[in-house]
Design a protein around this motif. Structure first.
Motif, PDB file in Angstrom:
ATOM      1  N   LYS A 192      10.627  18.663 -11.706  1.00  0.00           N
ATOM      2  CA  LYS A 192      11.342  19.808 -11.048  1.00  0.00           C
ATOM      3  C   LYS A 192      12.325  19.402 -10.015  1.00  0.00           C
ATOM      4  N   THR A 193      12.452  18.224  -9.615  1.00  0.00           N
ATOM      5  CA  THR A 193      13.635  17.556  -8.976  1.00  0.00           C
ATOM      6  C   THR A 193      13.798  16.228  -9.394  1.00  0.00           C
ATOM      7  N   ASP A 194      15.049  15.510  -9.054  1.00  0.00           N
ATOM      8  CA  ASP A 194      15.505  14.173  -9.196  1.00  0.00           C
ATOM      9  C   ASP A 194      14.846  13.165  -8.194  1.00  0.00           C
ATOM     10  N   PHE A 195      13.873  13.631  -7.490  1.00  0.00           N
ATOM     11  CA  PHE A 195      13.620  12.714  -6.488  1.00  0.00           C
ATOM     12  C   PHE A 195      12.681  11.724  -7.128  1.00  0.00           C
ATOM     13  N   GLU A 243       8.782  11.971  -6.834  1.00  0.00           N
ATOM     14  CA  GLU A 243       8.046  12.970  -7.800  1.00  0.00           C
ATOM     15  C   GLU A 243       7.685  12.450  -9.213  1.00  0.00           C
ATOM     16  N   LYS A 244       8.569  11.474  -9.812  1.00  0.00           N
ATOM     17  CA  LYS A 244       8.257  10.855 -10.942  1.00  0.00           C
ATOM     18  C   LYS A 244       7.161   9.838 -10.853  1.00  0.00           C
ATOM     19  N   GLN A 280       3.270  18.030  -6.184  1.00  0.00           N
ATOM     20  CA  GLN A 280       4.686  18.440  -6.521  1.00  0.00           C
ATOM     21  C   GLN A 280       5.289  19.602  -5.664  1.00  0.00           C
ATOM     22  N   VAL A 318       8.448  19.340  -3.808  1.00  0.00           N
ATOM     23  CA  VAL A 318       9.515  20.360  -3.978  1.00  0.00           C
ATOM     24  C   VAL A 318       9.958  21.027  -2.543  1.00  0.00           C
ATOM     25  N   TYR A 364       9.674  19.754   0.382  1.00  0.00           N
ATOM     26  CA  TYR A 364      10.259  18.957   1.258  1.00  0.00           C
ATOM     27  C   TYR A 364      11.876  18.575   0.738  1.00  0.00           C
ATOM     28  N   VAL A 365      12.021  18.544  -0.357  1.00  0.00           N
ATOM     29  CA  VAL A 365      13.367  18.392  -0.837  1.00  0.00           C
ATOM     30  C   VAL A 365      14.063  19.768  -0.689  1.00  0.00           C
ATOM     31  N   SER A 366      13.825  21.001  -0.807  1.00  0.00           N
ATOM     32  CA  SER A 366      14.272  21.996  -0.703  1.00  0.00           C
ATOM     33  C   SER A 366      14.809  22.419   0.788  1.00  0.00           C
TER      34      SER A 366
END
Length: 357
Positions: free
Chosen positions: A326-329, A332-333, A348, A352, A354-356
């Motif tokens: 759901k992110t390019d972080f 996450e991958k 996840q 998500v 944290y990134v948001s």
């Protein structure tokens, strides 16, 4: 058909209704509802006389012919069954991998003789319950539990790092003696489940009270001193200083509040409400106070088969499917490649979030 359905705890009347639906009507079944009930009753009448003997014989035969199968039992002076423990090879392999922490529960009256069903339960790599073994006990004394835990040690060869139980004093005494190398913790769910009866339903339904006490109990982000400040604040604000039960559970706070054992690896996994609720639901399906011992064993084996099927399915999904990112972080991958699919979905959500922000 009736016997096959009995394996999944379906009684003769429901079995008749299933057959009526499958075969297309009452006339097509070939027997009446009463015939089905009488058939089941006659089987149970035969089993009753040899029930314990047949169950023990069934398990001892497995011990003789199956590698790594363990079974121990003992009887009283009148040759009545008092304790029975069993575990198979797959349960032992699961324990070697997932046996860091184990729940040891004895809340289930599982049969017509009121013998207590005691499952040994851990958590697998998909965050689901996994069974290590089981027992039936005719009494819940410290000596009986000591016998049971010695059987467990004989079968598995090592103690768990953490043992989680309810507040049973006989269990506590047995664990201190037999599992002396394990850390004994009380199940938070069993403690908090009593809250409404101990402080009153009206107060428990008060949103402010429930929110405040949950905020300090169901978290491992607080330090011990922060928990104590929060606890005393709740007690004072709701005028609960005279409640003896709250005083008692506070005195033993180091045995069940996460603030006091948040550094213990994995022990937090056994504290959640959903863990104990799901365990109760799972074993509730095999516990029937009207069952013979032989019927109970059949129900138990059917439930364990279902549990292991789900475990294999989760293993397959983790190996051969990839969750949607759901992110390019990059984290996450990496997490999607390290965690099992079930655990990754929980991680996840945190990523998500944290990134948001």
């Amino acid at each position: 058909m009736i016997q096959s359905m009995a394996k999944i705890n379906i009684g003769p009347v429901r079995a008749f209704n299933v057959m009526r639906t499958i075969f297309g009507g009452f006339e097509e079944v070939g027997v009446s509802k009463n015939d089905c009930k009488n058939f089941k009753r006659e089987i149970n009448l035969f089993i009753n006389e040899y029930d314990a003997e047949m169950m023990v014989g069934n398990l001892m035969k497995k011990k003789e012919h199956l590698p790594d199968f363990s079974c121990e039992y003992f009887t009283d002076e009148e040759n009545c069954l008092v304790g029975l423990f069993w575990s198979d090879g797959e349960s032992k392999r699961n324990y070697q991998v997932f046996g860091d922490i184990m729940s040891f529960d004895a809340t289930y009256r599982s049969n017509r003789y009121s013998m207590v069903f005691v499952p040994f339960t851990g958590i697998d790599n998909h965050n689901n319950n996994v069974s290590f073994g089981a027992a039936l006990l005719a009494s819940e004394t410290a000596e009986t539990y000591k016998w049971l835990l010695r059987c467990f040690l004989k079968a598995f060869g090592k103690q768990p790092d953490v043992v989680v139980t309810d507040q049973d004093p006989a269990m506590k005494k047995a664990i201190e003696e037999v599992f002396s190398g394990s850390r004994h913790r009380l199940c938070m769910w069993h403690v908090m489940h009593k809250l409404s009866t101990k402080v009153g339903v009206t107060l428990c339904n008060t949103i402010d009270f429930k929110q405040r006490i949950c905020d300090i109990v169901w978290t491992d982000s607080l330090s011990p001193s922060e928990f104590e400040v929060g606890w005393h604040s709740v007690i004072q604000d709701f005028d609960l200083s005279d409640n003896n039960w709250l005083g008692d559970i506070y005195d033993m706070r180091e045995s069940w509040i996460p603030a006091y054992y948040r550094d213990e690896l994995m022990s937090g996994l056994m504290r959640t409400t959903s863990r104990s609720e799901s365990e109760n639901h799972f074993f509730g399906q095999v516990c029937n106070v009207r069952s013979t011992l032989l019927e109970f064993l059949t129900h138990f084996e059917s439930a364990i088969e279902s549990q292991r099927h789900n475990q294999r399915k989760n293993d397959h999904d983790t190996r051969y499917t990839r969750p949607q990112l759901k992110t390019d972080f990059v984290l996450e991958k990496q997490a999607s490649q390290i965690y099992t699919k079930t655990l990754f979905l929980d991680v996840q959500v945190e990523i998500v979030g944290y990134v948001s922000t």
